[in-house]
Write a protein that holds these residues in place. Structure first.
Motif, PDB file in Angstrom:
ATOM      1  N   SER A  80       0.854  -1.185   0.000  1.00  0.00           N
ATOM      2  CA  SER A  80       0.000   0.000   0.000  1.00  0.00           C
ATOM      3  C   SER A  80       0.893   1.240   0.000  1.00  0.00           C
ATOM      4  CB  SER A  80      -0.911   0.007   1.225  1.00  0.00           C
ATOM      5  OG  SER A  80      -0.139   0.171   2.404  1.00  0.00           O
ATOM      6  N   GLN A 137      -1.399   9.119  -2.476  1.00  0.00           N
ATOM      7  CA  GLN A 137      -2.432   8.436  -1.702  1.00  0.00           C
ATOM      8  C   GLN A 137      -3.821   8.697  -2.268  1.00  0.00           C
ATOM      9  OE1 GLN A 137      -1.504   9.957   2.232  1.00  0.00           O
ATOM     10  NE2 GLN A 137      -0.471   8.066   2.822  1.00  0.00           N
ATOM     11  N   GLU A 140      -4.189   6.526  -5.347  1.00  0.00           N
ATOM     12  CA  GLU A 140      -4.374   5.130  -4.952  1.00  0.00           C
ATOM     13  C   GLU A 140      -5.804   4.886  -4.479  1.00  0.00           C
ATOM     14  OE1 GLU A 140      -1.691   2.110  -2.372  1.00  0.00           O
ATOM     15  OE2 GLU A 140      -2.653   3.704  -1.214  1.00  0.00           O
ATOM     16  N   ASN A 141      -6.355   5.790  -3.674  1.00  0.00           N
ATOM     17  CA  ASN A 141      -7.723   5.625  -3.179  1.00  0.00           C
ATOM     18  C   ASN A 141      -8.730   5.666  -4.317  1.00  0.00           C
ATOM     19  OD1 ASN A 141      -6.785   5.496  -0.555  1.00  0.00           O
ATOM     20  ND2 ASN A 141      -7.089   7.662  -0.146  1.00  0.00           N
ATOM     21  N   SER A 144      -8.571   2.446  -6.302  1.00  0.00           N
ATOM     22  CA  SER A 144      -9.140   1.350  -5.520  1.00  0.00           C
ATOM     23  C   SER A 144     -10.667   1.390  -5.583  1.00  0.00           C
ATOM     24  CB  SER A 144      -8.664   1.441  -4.071  1.00  0.00           C
ATOM     25  OG  SER A 144      -9.248   0.426  -3.286  1.00  0.00           O
TER      26      SER A 144
END
Length: 238
Positions: A80, A137, A140-141, A144
């Motif tokens: 992560s 971040q 990435e969120n 996802s």
């Protein structure tokens, strides 16, 4: 050690004394040799000289090179963003020349990210390392959430497809020893209203014969008007 020295405001000579006080076994024997050399060559009792001697003994060029390689080869992979950043921060001290400036540190951090995140950061305006971590971040969120949405969508389409297949399965007929059994769908029990014995399986559109040889007309109900003695296809209004 260094953090303790800063917190307690130790002078350099006291820093060395504090470190060597904790040596045991082989480390104590090694230090006895070093301290004798310092006295003989009148080397200043400073933390810089101590750290140099310590690294020559316990941090050989081979080990240092291996640690640098580990940092250079560091990739996010299945980690992560938080896990990758933690590992990056933990080992970048072994290759200080690669992260000597904020710009080099940012570039090296981005180089280790997964390609799809690198592509999203290519057009972003980044000034500090904190900006880099924050934007990475966020990317990435978002990715996802995008993957989760399409996974649920594929699952719903699969369920709808299975239901459609079950609802469009053709009628299946099974003929027993003396009568024709009509199954509404595969796996269901036969209908309680079976056609009269000896009739052909055309649901009342053909006439059969009784055991005496006389013609008999099956009981038929129109699916359009609900009346008897004709079928839906024969009804003139239909």
């Amino acid at each position: 050690m260094v953090d303790i020295f800063v917190a307690l405001n130790y002078i350099e000579k006291r820093q060395v004394n504090f470190a060597i006080f904790q040596f045991e076994g082989v480390a104590r024997s090694w230090w006895n040799v070093v301290s004798a050399k310092w006295k003989r060559e009148q080397i200043p009792w400073t933390w810089v000289n101590f750290e140099r001697e310590f690294n020559v003994k316990l941090l050989s060029p081979i080990i240092q090179g291996k640690r640098e390689d580990n940092f250079i080869k560091l990739k996010q992979g299945l980690l992560s963003m938080a896990e990758y950043e933690e590992r990056f921060t933990k080992i970048f001290k072994f290759a200080p020349e690669l992260v000597i400036t904020e710009r080099k540190r940012i570039r090296r951090f981005i180089q280790g990210l997964n390609v799809e995140i690198q592509e999203s950061l290519a057009t972003a305006q980044i000034i500090t390392f904190t900006d880099t971590l924050d934007k990475a971040q966020r990317v990435e969120n978002t990715k996802s959430q995008y993957k989760d949405f399409h996974a649920r969508k594929r699952g719903n389409l699969s369920d709808n497809s299975k239901q459609s297949e079950r609802s469009t399965q053709p009628l299946r007929m099974e003929k027993g020893a003396e009568e024709v059994k009509i199954l509404e769908k595969p796996g269901e029990t036969p209908s309680s209203e079976a056609p009269p014995k000896g009739n052909q399986c055309r649901r009342g559109q053909q006439k059969g014969k009784s055991q005496t040889g006389q013609s008999v007309t099956p009981h038929v109900t129109c699916g359009y008007c609900g009346k008897i003695n004709h079928t839906e296809t024969e009804y003139w209004r239909k």
